[in-house]
Scaffold this motif. Structure first.
Motif, PDB file in Angstrom:
ATOM      1  N   LEU A 283       0.821  -1.211   0.000  1.00 38.65           N
ATOM      2  CA  LEU A 283       0.000   0.000   0.000  1.00 38.65           C
ATOM      3  C   LEU A 283       0.853   1.260   0.000  1.00 38.65           C
ATOM      4  O   LEU A 283       0.427   2.306  -0.508  1.00 38.65           O
ATOM      5  CB  LEU A 283      -0.933  -0.008   1.215  1.00 38.65           C
ATOM      6  N   TYR A 284       2.052   1.171   0.548  1.00 40.36           N
ATOM      7  CA  TYR A 284       2.961   2.323   0.542  1.00 40.36           C
ATOM      8  C   TYR A 284       3.156   2.843  -0.882  1.00 40.36           C
ATOM      9  O   TYR A 284       3.035   4.050  -1.138  1.00 40.36           O
ATOM     10  CB  TYR A 284       4.302   1.908   1.152  1.00 40.36           C
TER      11      TYR A 284
ATOM     12  N   TYR B 236      -0.323   4.213  -2.324  1.00 40.99           N
ATOM     13  CA  TYR B 236      -0.703   5.551  -1.843  1.00 40.99           C
ATOM     14  C   TYR B 236       0.125   6.640  -2.529  1.00 40.99           C
ATOM     15  O   TYR B 236      -0.367   7.740  -2.782  1.00 40.99           O
ATOM     16  CB  TYR B 236      -0.482   5.650  -0.332  1.00 40.99           C
TER      17      TYR B 236
ATOM     18  N   GLU C 102      -9.111   7.933  -5.403  1.00 37.04           N
ATOM     19  CA  GLU C 102      -8.503   7.890  -4.077  1.00 37.04           C
ATOM     20  C   GLU C 102      -8.498   6.474  -3.530  1.00 37.04           C
ATOM     21  O   GLU C 102      -9.287   5.616  -3.947  1.00 37.04           O
ATOM     22  CB  GLU C 102      -9.227   8.818  -3.105  1.00 37.04           C
TER      23      GLU C 102
ATOM     24  N   ASP D 152      -8.334   4.718   0.334  1.00 31.76           N
ATOM     25  CA  ASP D 152      -8.388   4.916   1.787  1.00 31.76           C
ATOM     26  C   ASP D 152      -8.391   6.413   2.148  1.00 31.76           C
ATOM     27  O   ASP D 152      -7.739   6.833   3.108  1.00 31.76           O
ATOM     28  CB  ASP D 152      -7.213   4.205   2.471  1.00 31.76           C
TER      29      ASP D 152
ATOM     30  N   LYS E 250      -7.085   8.830   0.537  1.00 32.11           N
ATOM     31  CA  LYS E 250      -5.904   9.557   0.061  1.00 32.11           C
ATOM     32  C   LYS E 250      -6.011   9.757  -1.439  1.00 32.11           C
ATOM     33  O   LYS E 250      -6.148   8.797  -2.196  1.00 32.11           O
ATOM     34  CB  LYS E 250      -4.627   8.769   0.397  1.00 32.11           C
TER      35      LYS E 250
ATOM     36  N   ILE F  43      -5.076  10.109  -5.191  1.00 30.21           N
ATOM     37  CA  ILE F  43      -4.015   9.497  -5.978  1.00 30.21           C
ATOM     38  C   ILE F  43      -3.608  10.452  -7.095  1.00 30.21           C
ATOM     39  O   ILE F  43      -4.376  10.730  -8.007  1.00 30.21           O
ATOM     40  CB  ILE F  43      -4.469   8.148  -6.570  1.00 30.21           C
TER      41      ILE F  43
END
Length: 314
Positions: free
Chosen positions: A252-253, A256, A275, A277, A279, A281
């Protein structure tokens, strides 16, 4: 950002779909008459396989690839049918013709082990031959989804190991994905981003998932996801057009921090992700430059495939 819930399968409203004709076991019938038995193994147990295909200018794009996957899946679960790929093509074409469809149509072809003699699990109880259904609807992807993108939420439901239920099967048993979709919606997103058993980014509940980082296109290894036809076509066109593409483990790092993200599927082709979660993109509103480039290359690939099929058909 997006204010209302969307799905990669959102389509423009089309009232004609209330009056379509559907293929059911050798007959093309009105939608209201298109029924199967409550004893059908697909209804009772999710025991069946399906394919989604799109109609472009009278041809089913990448038909051979879809048939390769379908018949490989049927063989793997010992589900035998008399029909050949040529017979399936005739079924689809006859059904599309009955509905006056030549383009902007989407088919869900479903093949189950058929009606059971008793309401129990054992495959030998399916004694009456397979059930074959083809639903073809007038269908254009919703423009707002294609332009704005969708929201993903990472969900606890994962795509499992091949010895539990191999994700490469496009089976009627979709509860795993349904649970993931529910988890995402309950988290305020549109669809679920599913991890593999080792915690690496894998796929969504409905589509294959790609990110773009520093000019490179990444997707999962493919070990734990449906190996989608559109997924493979995107990988192929990247390789053929000088775009670095990697099938790899990533977390996921990396997702994101991606510059872009998009989903692939037969219906939506390439759908941007807005996006993950919560966040955002990338800096783009909707599809970014790499997604747009791949979208155009894919359109060209579809057109070439359709022209090739037309030339072969004569």
């Amino acid at each position: 950002m997006i204010d209302q819930s969307h799905s990669t399968h959102d389509a423009e409203a089309d009232d004609r779909n209330e009056h379509i004709k559907i293929y059911v076991n050798g007959q093309i019938v009105d939608k209201a008459e298109a029924v199967v038995s409550v004893y059908d193994s697909g209804f009772m147990l999710g025991d069946g396989m399906w394919e989604g295909m799109r109609l472009y200018d009278g041809e089913w794009a990448f038909f051979d690839e879809h048939m390769d996957r379908l018949f490989n899946s049927l063989k793997s679960v010992s589900l035998e049918i008399d029909e050949t790929p040529a017979d399936i093509l005739r079924i689809l074409n006859d059904t599309a013709k009955a509905n006056g469809m030549t383009s902007d149509a989407h088919c869900r072809l479903m093949i189950t082990r058929g009606r059971k003699a008793k309401p129990f699990q054992h495959p030998a109880l399916s004694r009456f031959g397979p059930t074959i259904v083809a639903i073809i609807e007038h269908s254009k992807p919703a423009e707002n989804v294609q332009s704005q993108g969708i929201r993903l939420a990472t969900v606890p439901q994962v795509r499992g190991l091949p010895m539990s239920q191999d994700a490469k099967f496009n089976s009627h048993s979709k509860l795993n994905c349904v649970i993931a979709c529910l988890q995402a919606e309950q988290a305020g997103a549109d669809e679920g981003l599913m991890l593999d058993p080792h915690g690496f980014v894998n796929t969504t509940n409905a589509c294959n998932f790609f990110i773009v980082r520093r000019g490179e296109v990444w997707t999962s290894t493919g070990d734990y996801c449906m190996n989608g036809v559109t997924r493979q076509k995107v990988i192929d066109l990247c390789r053929n057009n000088g775009i670095i593409v990697k099938e790899k483990n990533y977390s996921l790092y990396e997702a994101y921090g991606a510059d872009e993200a998009f989903l692939t599927g037969t219906f939506g082709a390439q759908t941007p992700v807005a996006e993950i979660d919560g966040k955002a993109i990338g800096p783009h509103q909707g599809a970014g430059p790499m997604t747009l480039r791949i979208r155009e290359l894919y359109k060209q690939m579809v057109a070439e495939n359709v022209a090739q099929q037309q030339a072969t058909r004569g």
